[in-house]
Design a protein around this motif. Structure first.
Motif, PDB file in Angstrom:
ATOM      1  N   THR A 191       0.775  -1.226   0.091  1.00 12.15           N
ATOM      2  CA  THR A 191      -0.022  -0.142  -0.078  1.00 12.15           C
ATOM      3  C   THR A 191       0.797   1.415  -0.045  1.00 12.15           C
ATOM      4  O   THR A 191       1.852   1.497   0.866  1.00 12.15           O
ATOM      5  CB  THR A 191      -0.797   0.082   1.223  1.00 12.15           C
ATOM      6  OG1 THR A 191      -1.799  -0.930   1.146  1.00 12.15           O
ATOM      7  CG2 THR A 191      -1.734   1.383   1.232  1.00 12.15           C
ATOM      8  N   GLU A 192       0.696   2.249  -0.915  1.00 12.69           N
ATOM      9  CA  GLU A 192       1.085   3.457  -1.055  1.00 12.69           C
ATOM     10  C   GLU A 192       0.403   4.483  -1.286  1.00 12.69           C
ATOM     11  O   GLU A 192      -0.765   4.282  -1.883  1.00 12.69           O
ATOM     12  CB  GLU A 192       2.558   3.171  -1.932  1.00 12.69           C
ATOM     13  CG  GLU A 192       1.977   3.015  -3.460  1.00 12.69           C
ATOM     14  CD  GLU A 192       3.258   2.536  -4.305  1.00 12.69           C
ATOM     15  OE1 GLU A 192       2.834   2.508  -5.496  1.00 12.69           O
ATOM     16  OE2 GLU A 192       4.349   2.227  -3.726  1.00 12.69           O
ATOM     17  N   GLU A 249      -3.189   3.636  -2.971  1.00  9.84           N
ATOM     18  CA  GLU A 249      -3.119   2.709  -4.011  1.00  9.84           C
ATOM     19  C   GLU A 249      -2.716   1.529  -3.287  1.00  9.84           C
ATOM     20  O   GLU A 249      -1.597   1.342  -2.591  1.00  9.84           O
ATOM     21  CB  GLU A 249      -2.192   2.991  -5.109  1.00  9.84           C
ATOM     22  CG  GLU A 249      -2.532   4.256  -5.935  1.00  9.84           C
ATOM     23  CD  GLU A 249      -1.472   4.409  -7.014  1.00  9.84           C
ATOM     24  OE1 GLU A 249      -0.385   3.848  -6.902  1.00  9.84           O
ATOM     25  OE2 GLU A 249      -1.546   5.317  -7.859  1.00  9.84           O
ATOM     26  N   TYR A 250      -3.608   0.251  -3.585  1.00 10.88           N
ATOM     27  CA  TYR A 250      -3.154  -0.993  -2.713  1.00 10.88           C
ATOM     28  C   TYR A 250      -3.876  -2.113  -3.617  1.00 10.88           C
ATOM     29  O   TYR A 250      -4.780  -1.733  -4.585  1.00 10.88           O
ATOM     30  CB  TYR A 250      -3.789  -1.039  -1.504  1.00 10.88           C
ATOM     31  CG  TYR A 250      -5.195  -0.911  -1.461  1.00 10.88           C
ATOM     32  CD1 TYR A 250      -6.297  -1.539  -1.410  1.00 10.88           C
ATOM     33  CD2 TYR A 250      -5.508   0.473  -1.307  1.00 10.88           C
ATOM     34  CE1 TYR A 250      -7.377  -1.179  -1.153  1.00 10.88           C
ATOM     35  CE2 TYR A 250      -7.047   1.177  -1.074  1.00 10.88           C
ATOM     36  CZ  TYR A 250      -7.843  -0.020  -1.025  1.00 10.88           C
ATOM     37  OH  TYR A 250      -9.249   0.573  -0.978  1.00 10.88           O
ATOM     38  N   PRO A 251      -3.376  -3.405  -3.556  1.00 11.37           N
ATOM     39  CA  PRO A 251      -3.787  -4.381  -4.554  1.00 11.37           C
ATOM     40  C   PRO A 251      -5.162  -5.181  -4.279  1.00 11.37           C
ATOM     41  O   PRO A 251      -5.516  -4.718  -2.999  1.00 11.37           O
ATOM     42  CB  PRO A 251      -2.930  -5.556  -4.101  1.00 11.37           C
ATOM     43  CG  PRO A 251      -2.052  -5.205  -2.786  1.00 11.37           C
ATOM     44  CD  PRO A 251      -2.319  -3.552  -2.684  1.00 11.37           C
ATOM     45  N   ASN A 252      -5.662  -5.849  -4.942  1.00 13.54           N
ATOM     46  CA  ASN A 252      -6.990  -6.677  -4.743  1.00 13.54           C
ATOM     47  C   ASN A 252      -6.497  -7.696  -3.625  1.00 13.54           C
ATOM     48  O   ASN A 252      -5.792  -8.678  -4.319  1.00 13.54           O
ATOM     49  CB  ASN A 252      -7.476  -6.936  -5.966  1.00 13.54           C
ATOM     50  CG  ASN A 252      -8.951  -7.950  -5.969  1.00 13.54           C
ATOM     51  OD1 ASN A 252      -8.756  -8.816  -5.168  1.00 13.54           O
ATOM     52  ND2 ASN A 252      -9.757  -7.315  -6.344  1.00 13.54           N
ATOM     53  N   PRO A 253      -6.922  -8.141  -2.754  1.00  9.90           N
ATOM     54  CA  PRO A 253      -6.629  -8.846  -1.869  1.00  9.90           C
ATOM     55  C   PRO A 253      -6.826 -10.466  -2.198  1.00  9.90           C
ATOM     56  O   PRO A 253      -6.147 -11.248  -1.935  1.00  9.90           O
ATOM     57  CB  PRO A 253      -7.410  -8.726  -0.537  1.00  9.90           C
ATOM     58  CG  PRO A 253      -8.753  -7.775  -0.855  1.00  9.90           C
ATOM     59  CD  PRO A 253      -8.319  -6.968  -1.979  1.00  9.90           C
ATOM     60  N   PHE A 254      -7.900 -10.539  -3.162  1.00 13.86           N
ATOM     61  CA  PHE A 254      -8.198 -11.887  -3.591  1.00 13.86           C
ATOM     62  C   PHE A 254      -7.218 -12.307  -4.692  1.00 13.86           C
ATOM     63  O   PHE A 254      -6.709 -13.407  -4.674  1.00 13.86           O
ATOM     64  CB  PHE A 254      -9.533 -11.725  -4.423  1.00 13.86           C
ATOM     65  CG  PHE A 254     -10.074 -13.013  -4.829  1.00 13.86           C
ATOM     66  CD1 PHE A 254      -9.652 -14.349  -4.498  1.00 13.86           C
ATOM     67  CD2 PHE A 254     -10.723 -13.052  -6.063  1.00 13.86           C
ATOM     68  CE1 PHE A 254     -10.033 -15.578  -4.915  1.00 13.86           C
ATOM     69  CE2 PHE A 254     -11.283 -14.519  -6.509  1.00 13.86           C
ATOM     70  CZ  PHE A 254     -10.844 -15.645  -6.163  1.00 13.86           C
ATOM     71  N   GLU A 255      -6.811 -11.258  -5.430  1.00 12.62           N
ATOM     72  CA  GLU A 255      -5.791 -11.626  -6.441  1.00 12.62           C
ATOM     73  C   GLU A 255      -4.338 -11.719  -5.599  1.00 12.62           C
ATOM     74  O   GLU A 255      -3.760 -12.454  -6.017  1.00 12.62           O
ATOM     75  CB  GLU A 255      -5.511 -10.222  -7.401  1.00 12.62           C
ATOM     76  CG  GLU A 255      -4.496 -10.477  -8.267  1.00 12.62           C
ATOM     77  CD  GLU A 255      -4.390  -9.369  -9.086  1.00 12.62           C
ATOM     78  OE1 GLU A 255      -3.534  -8.980 -10.301  1.00 12.62           O
ATOM     79  OE2 GLU A 255      -5.087  -8.131  -9.096  1.00 12.62           O
ATOM     80  N   LEU A 256      -4.178 -10.969  -4.865  1.00  8.97           N
ATOM     81  CA  LEU A 256      -2.922 -10.969  -4.004  1.00  8.97           C
ATOM     82  C   LEU A 256      -2.635 -12.362  -3.238  1.00  8.97           C
ATOM     83  O   LEU A 256      -1.649 -12.992  -3.354  1.00  8.97           O
ATOM     84  CB  LEU A 256      -2.914  -9.896  -2.962  1.00  8.97           C
ATOM     85  CG  LEU A 256      -1.720  -9.971  -1.986  1.00  8.97           C
ATOM     86  CD1 LEU A 256      -0.451  -9.563  -2.976  1.00  8.97           C
ATOM     87  CD2 LEU A 256      -1.542  -8.717  -0.956  1.00  8.97           C
TER      88      LEU A 256
END
Length: 269
Positions: free
Chosen positions: A143-144, A151-158
């Motif tokens: 996260t940044e 901006e942070y990733p999709n947790p399911f994808e991650l």
């Protein structure tokens, strides 16, 4: 069929599958889609576009206050999020042939996972606590602050990429376009214009062809198509008369769309 005769062995550009909710997948519909004589094996799509593939039943916020549902989940083990994530990703992998790419659309049920991370107290869910802390660390590590916000990733994808080889799986972000033969396939249909609730009528006014999911009720409104479902037709949250139907949209190489219905486990005569 053409003026020159009949030719065989063609493949379709994409198959947009009705909302799957893998933990509640209807085996008859699943077999009609992915079985030996199913749509995928027969039509060989380049892309399999999937909506609400993760149900997130194990952590669904809608049932938090229902002691009976929570107890049923407890005695059956259906409250284990890691098991549900594993079942979902393994199902995607198993039903994605080597010649196809599965495209996971950003969908409201998939995104229940992010809501759970924001709202869960892991002390109240010890069975999911280790996964919570693991996933929270991975999320925070990526996260940044961007130009216009966090901006942070999709947790399911991650989680999927951290635990499986997802070479044949493409996860779409909520703002990412995915176009096949001039048809936009990235919209789930839950969110409409300017933050409103989505509808076929709204998407028909966009000026671009679309295929949506979300409602489980197939519909065609000019340029906007909506697929149905691949899960059971009766779930915990729907009651009374229903417009739900197992309908799936194929996209031909020339850009034409065609709805395929599965009735009693059959998609063709």
């Amino acid at each position: 069929y053409s003026p020159d005769g009949i030719s065989e062995g063609h493949s379709i550009s994409a198959l947009v599958v009705g909302d799957e909710h893998v933990i509640h997948i209807d085996p008859k519909i699943g077999d009609a889609l992915y079985g030996e004589n199913g749509i995928v094996n027969f039509l060989k799509p380049n892309y399999i576009v999937r909506h609400d593939v993760l149900d997130a039943y194990s952590i669904n916020h809608h049932s938090r206050g229902n002691v009976f549902i929570q107890y049923a989940k407890f005695i059956s083990g259906k409250n284990n999020l890691e098991n549900e994530l594993m079942e979902t990703v393994e199902y995607i992998d198993k039903t994605t042939p080597h010649y196809a790419i599965s495209v996971v659309v950003s969908s409201n049920h998939n995104n229940h996972l992010e809501r759970w991370l924001n709202e869960c107290n892991p002390k109240n869910e010890p069975w999911n606590a280790k996964l919570y802390h693991e996933l929270m660390y991975l999320m925070l590590d990526k996260t940044e602050m961007g130009v216009v916000g966090a901006e942070y990733p999709n947790p399911f994808e991650l989680w999927a990429n951290n635990n499986y080889d997802c070479t044949n799986i493409k996860f779409l972000s909520s703002a990412e376009s995915f176009v096949v033969n001039d048809i936009e396939l990235s919209y789930h249909g839950d969110k409409g214009l300017n933050g409103s609730r989505g509808s076929n009528e709204q998407f028909a006014e966009l000026g671009v062809k679309t295929v949506l999911g979300h409602s489980h009720s197939p519909k065609v409104t000019r340029s906007a198509y909506t697929v149905g479902h691949a899960c059971y037709s009766k779930l915990e949250y729907n009651s009374g008369p229903s417009s739900w139907k197992s309908a799936h949209c194929i996209i031909h190489p020339n850009g034409k769309r065609q709805m395929i219905f599965v009735n009693n486990g059959k998609w063709r005569r």
